[in-house]
Design a protein around this motif. Structure first.
Motif, PDB file in Angstrom:
ATOM      1  N   GLY A 221       0.809  -1.211   0.000  1.00  0.00           N
ATOM      2  CA  GLY A 221       0.000   0.000   0.000  1.00  0.00           C
ATOM      3  C   GLY A 221       0.840   1.257   0.000  1.00  0.00           C
ATOM      4  N   HIS A 222       1.883   1.263   0.790  1.00  0.00           N
ATOM      5  CA  HIS A 222       2.754   2.435   0.831  1.00  0.00           C
ATOM      6  C   HIS A 222       3.521   2.614  -0.484  1.00  0.00           C
ATOM      7  CE1 HIS A 222       1.796   2.765   5.071  1.00  0.00           C
ATOM      8  NE2 HIS A 222       2.490   3.894   5.115  1.00  0.00           N
ATOM      9  N   LEU A 223       3.914   1.514  -1.111  1.00  0.00           N
ATOM     10  CA  LEU A 223       4.584   1.630  -2.405  1.00  0.00           C
ATOM     11  C   LEU A 223       3.683   2.306  -3.438  1.00  0.00           C
ATOM     12  CD1 LEU A 223       6.466  -1.768  -2.812  1.00  0.00           C
ATOM     13  CD2 LEU A 223       7.483   0.519  -2.811  1.00  0.00           C
ATOM     14  N   ASN A 224       2.417   2.013  -3.383  1.00  0.00           N
ATOM     15  CA  ASN A 224       1.483   2.609  -4.334  1.00  0.00           C
ATOM     16  C   ASN A 224       1.517   4.129  -4.256  1.00  0.00           C
ATOM     17  OD1 ASN A 224      -0.783   2.255  -6.271  1.00  0.00           O
ATOM     18  ND2 ASN A 224      -1.966   3.239  -4.642  1.00  0.00           N
ATOM     19  N   ILE A 225       1.390   4.678  -3.072  1.00  0.00           N
ATOM     20  CA  ILE A 225       1.384   6.133  -2.933  1.00  0.00           C
ATOM     21  C   ILE A 225       2.786   6.701  -3.115  1.00  0.00           C
ATOM     22  CG2 ILE A 225       1.522   5.963  -0.399  1.00  0.00           C
ATOM     23  CD1 ILE A 225      -0.112   8.771  -2.516  1.00  0.00           C
ATOM     24  N   GLU A 226       3.796   6.003  -2.626  1.00  0.00           N
ATOM     25  CA  GLU A 226       5.166   6.525  -2.743  1.00  0.00           C
ATOM     26  C   GLU A 226       5.631   6.588  -4.193  1.00  0.00           C
ATOM     27  OE1 GLU A 226       6.448   4.935   1.706  1.00  0.00           O
ATOM     28  OE2 GLU A 226       7.016   3.799  -0.082  1.00  0.00           O
ATOM     29  N   LEU A 227       5.306   5.570  -4.991  1.00  0.00           N
ATOM     30  CA  LEU A 227       5.655   5.602  -6.405  1.00  0.00           C
ATOM     31  C   LEU A 227       4.845   6.666  -7.144  1.00  0.00           C
ATOM     32  CD1 LEU A 227       5.958   1.788  -7.168  1.00  0.00           C
ATOM     33  CD2 LEU A 227       7.816   3.461  -7.210  1.00  0.00           C
ATOM     34  N   ALA A 228       3.588   6.834  -6.763  1.00  0.00           N
ATOM     35  CA  ALA A 228       2.755   7.856  -7.390  1.00  0.00           C
ATOM     36  C   ALA A 228       3.315   9.250  -7.139  1.00  0.00           C
ATOM     37  CB  ALA A 228       1.320   7.757  -6.877  1.00  0.00           C
ATOM     38  N   ILE A 229       3.849   9.476  -5.936  1.00  0.00           N
ATOM     39  CA  ILE A 229       4.467  10.764  -5.623  1.00  0.00           C
ATOM     40  C   ILE A 229       5.804  10.912  -6.351  1.00  0.00           C
ATOM     41  CG2 ILE A 229       5.520  12.141  -3.784  1.00  0.00           C
ATOM     42  CD1 ILE A 229       3.414  10.956  -1.878  1.00  0.00           C
ATOM     43  N   ALA A 230       6.634   9.877  -6.292  1.00  0.00           N
ATOM     44  CA  ALA A 230       7.976   9.955  -6.871  1.00  0.00           C
ATOM     45  C   ALA A 230       7.938  10.197  -8.374  1.00  0.00           C
ATOM     46  CB  ALA A 230       8.748   8.671  -6.559  1.00  0.00           C
ATOM     47  N   TYR A 231       6.988   9.570  -9.076  1.00  0.00           N
ATOM     48  CA  TYR A 231       6.914   9.703 -10.536  1.00  0.00           C
ATOM     49  C   TYR A 231       5.882  10.740 -10.986  1.00  0.00           C
ATOM     50  CZ  TYR A 231      10.143   5.888 -11.229  1.00  0.00           C
ATOM     51  OH  TYR A 231      11.283   5.119 -11.236  1.00  0.00           O
ATOM     52  N   GLU A 232       5.396  11.530 -10.032  1.00  0.00           N
ATOM     53  CA  GLU A 232       4.474  12.639 -10.312  1.00  0.00           C
ATOM     54  C   GLU A 232       3.190  12.174 -10.993  1.00  0.00           C
ATOM     55  OE1 GLU A 232       6.965  15.272 -12.528  1.00  0.00           O
ATOM     56  OE2 GLU A 232       8.063  15.964 -10.762  1.00  0.00           O
ATOM     57  N   ILE A 233       2.799  10.919 -10.719  1.00  0.00           N
ATOM     58  CA  ILE A 233       1.505  10.428 -11.161  1.00  0.00           C
ATOM     59  C   ILE A 233       0.406  11.103 -10.321  1.00  0.00           C
ATOM     60  CG2 ILE A 233       0.079   8.351 -11.433  1.00  0.00           C
ATOM     61  CD1 ILE A 233       2.575   8.342 -13.197  1.00  0.00           C
ATOM     62  N   PHE A 234       0.769  11.421  -9.095  1.00  0.00           N
ATOM     63  CA  PHE A 234      -0.129  12.079  -8.144  1.00  0.00           C
ATOM     64  C   PHE A 234       0.534  13.408  -7.790  1.00  0.00           C
ATOM     65  CE2 PHE A 234      -1.535  11.992  -3.437  1.00  0.00           C
ATOM     66  CZ  PHE A 234      -2.690  12.689  -3.717  1.00  0.00           C
ATOM     67  N   PRO A 235       0.465  14.399  -8.706  1.00  0.00           N
ATOM     68  CA  PRO A 235       1.264  15.630  -8.551  1.00  0.00           C
ATOM     69  C   PRO A 235       0.967  16.432  -7.298  1.00  0.00           C
ATOM     70  CG  PRO A 235      -0.346  15.840 -10.338  1.00  0.00           C
ATOM     71  CD  PRO A 235      -0.342  14.406  -9.931  1.00  0.00           C
ATOM     72  N   GLU A 236      -0.272  16.318  -6.794  1.00  0.00           N
ATOM     73  CA  GLU A 236      -0.587  17.069  -5.581  1.00  0.00           C
ATOM     74  C   GLU A 236      -0.101  16.358  -4.321  1.00  0.00           C
ATOM     75  OE1 GLU A 236      -4.492  15.025  -6.917  1.00  0.00           O
ATOM     76  OE2 GLU A 236      -2.623  15.789  -7.782  1.00  0.00           O
ATOM     77  N   GLY A 237       0.345  15.129  -4.474  1.00  0.00           N
ATOM     78  CA  GLY A 237       0.848  14.380  -3.327  1.00  0.00           C
ATOM     79  C   GLY A 237       2.257  14.808  -2.935  1.00  0.00           C
ATOM     80  N   LYS A 238       2.531  14.808  -1.665  1.00  0.00           N
ATOM     81  CA  LYS A 238       3.849  15.202  -1.158  1.00  0.00           C
ATOM     82  C   LYS A 238       4.270  14.242  -0.047  1.00  0.00           C
ATOM     83  CE  LYS A 238       3.763  19.034  -3.625  1.00  0.00           C
ATOM     84  NZ  LYS A 238       4.644  19.211  -4.808  1.00  0.00           N
TER      85      LYS A 238
END
Length: 282
Positions: A221-238
């Motif tokens: 689960g954490h990889l999902n959000i962490e990869l989304a943040i790292a690769y700017e798939i989820f640009p508003e995520g920090k």
């Protein structure tokens, strides 16, 4: 009709490709030397095999679905028998980049490789969601490189690549050298190593008392959000301040200084593909 000779048609990858080529405009001759492979191909697709010489004598495109360490050796046995203008397709950049391909200026060398289905996708059907490798139900991107040959052969070989890896979304064009940077350097030397290190770290958490399913659910689960943040798939995520601090503290503990140069330097990539094509004896 364009004629394809599929070499290694009874192997794991060969059977996948043979299945995807069935409902295309291409006329495919299947070549497989092992009886087990021929049986596997027949059971999976209903296709019969013919002898290699017969297949390549009339082929417009030869697809090399054979192991990296065998591509150069196998190709050298028949390259002089190819008709001028024949296109030879490799499914990996290792042998081409390592200099394993025999010289013949009047044939085309083309390299293609799948990106595999992306983690972040729009698949809704269960079969597509579980097609982790690609080439069956899930959409994927592919990468292609024209190593030598006329420009109009790029379109033909890319069409074959789209067929064997279908369903395909984006088809990217790059050089053979860039493809070798992508694999093995980026996807295997780095990404696969990190993936296995993550698994080892998860096992360590389990060894220290965390229940197995909790540890796996938590890290996936954490990889999902962490990869989304790292690769700017989820640009508003920090990343949180605490996470950023943990990253800064962990890098010198986990990663050796200068590791990227040791992995991505041209000589390092070349050494890696040469070892793939000429593996050390065990």
């Amino acid at each position: 009709m364009t004629k394809i000779a599929l070499l290694g048609a009874g192997g794991k990858m060969g059977v996948r490709l043979a299945a995807n080529l069935q409902d295309t405009r291409f006329d495919v001759d299947h070549v497989e030397i092992s009886p087990e492979g021929r049986d596997r191909l027949k059971a999976a697709t209903g296709a019969d095999c013919i002898e290699q010489g017969q297949a390549i004598s009339s082929a417009d495109v030869v697809v090399m679905a054979v192991p990296d360490c065998a591509i150069g050796k196998v190709l050298k046995t028949f390259v002089n028998d190819l008709q001028p203008g024949t296109a030879v397709m490799m499914l990996d950049a290792a042998a081409p980049h390592a200099g394993e391909l025999p010289q013949r200026d009047d044939v085309t060398y083309f390299v293609t490789h799948p990106c595999h289905p992306p983690i972040f996708n729009d698949e809704t059907e269960l079969d597509a969601k579980r097609d982790y490798f690609g080439g069956v139900k899930a959409q994927q991107h592919i990468v292609c490189a024209l190593m030598q040959g006329p420009e109009d052969h790029y379109a033909l070989c890319e069409e074959v690549a789209r067929s064997i890896y279908a369903p395909v979304m984006r088809s990217h064009r790059c050089t053979v050298e860039q493809l070798a940077i992508l694999e093995p350097a980026l996807s295997e030397t780095v990404a696969a190593t990190f993936a296995m290190t993550l698994r080892e770290a998860t096992d360590e958490a389990i060894r220290r008392g965390v229940p197995k399913q909790i540890a796996i659910d938590f890290v996936i689960g954490h990889l999902n959000i962490e990869l989304a943040i790292a690769y700017e798939i989820f640009p508003e995520g920090k990343f949180s301040d605490g996470a950023l601090q943990a990253i800064d503290n962990a890098k010198p503990l986990i990663l050796k200084e200068g590791w990227m140069d040791k992995v991505f330097a041209p000589e390092a990539v070349l050494e890696s593909v040469r070892e793939i094509c000429n593996p050390p004896e065990k």
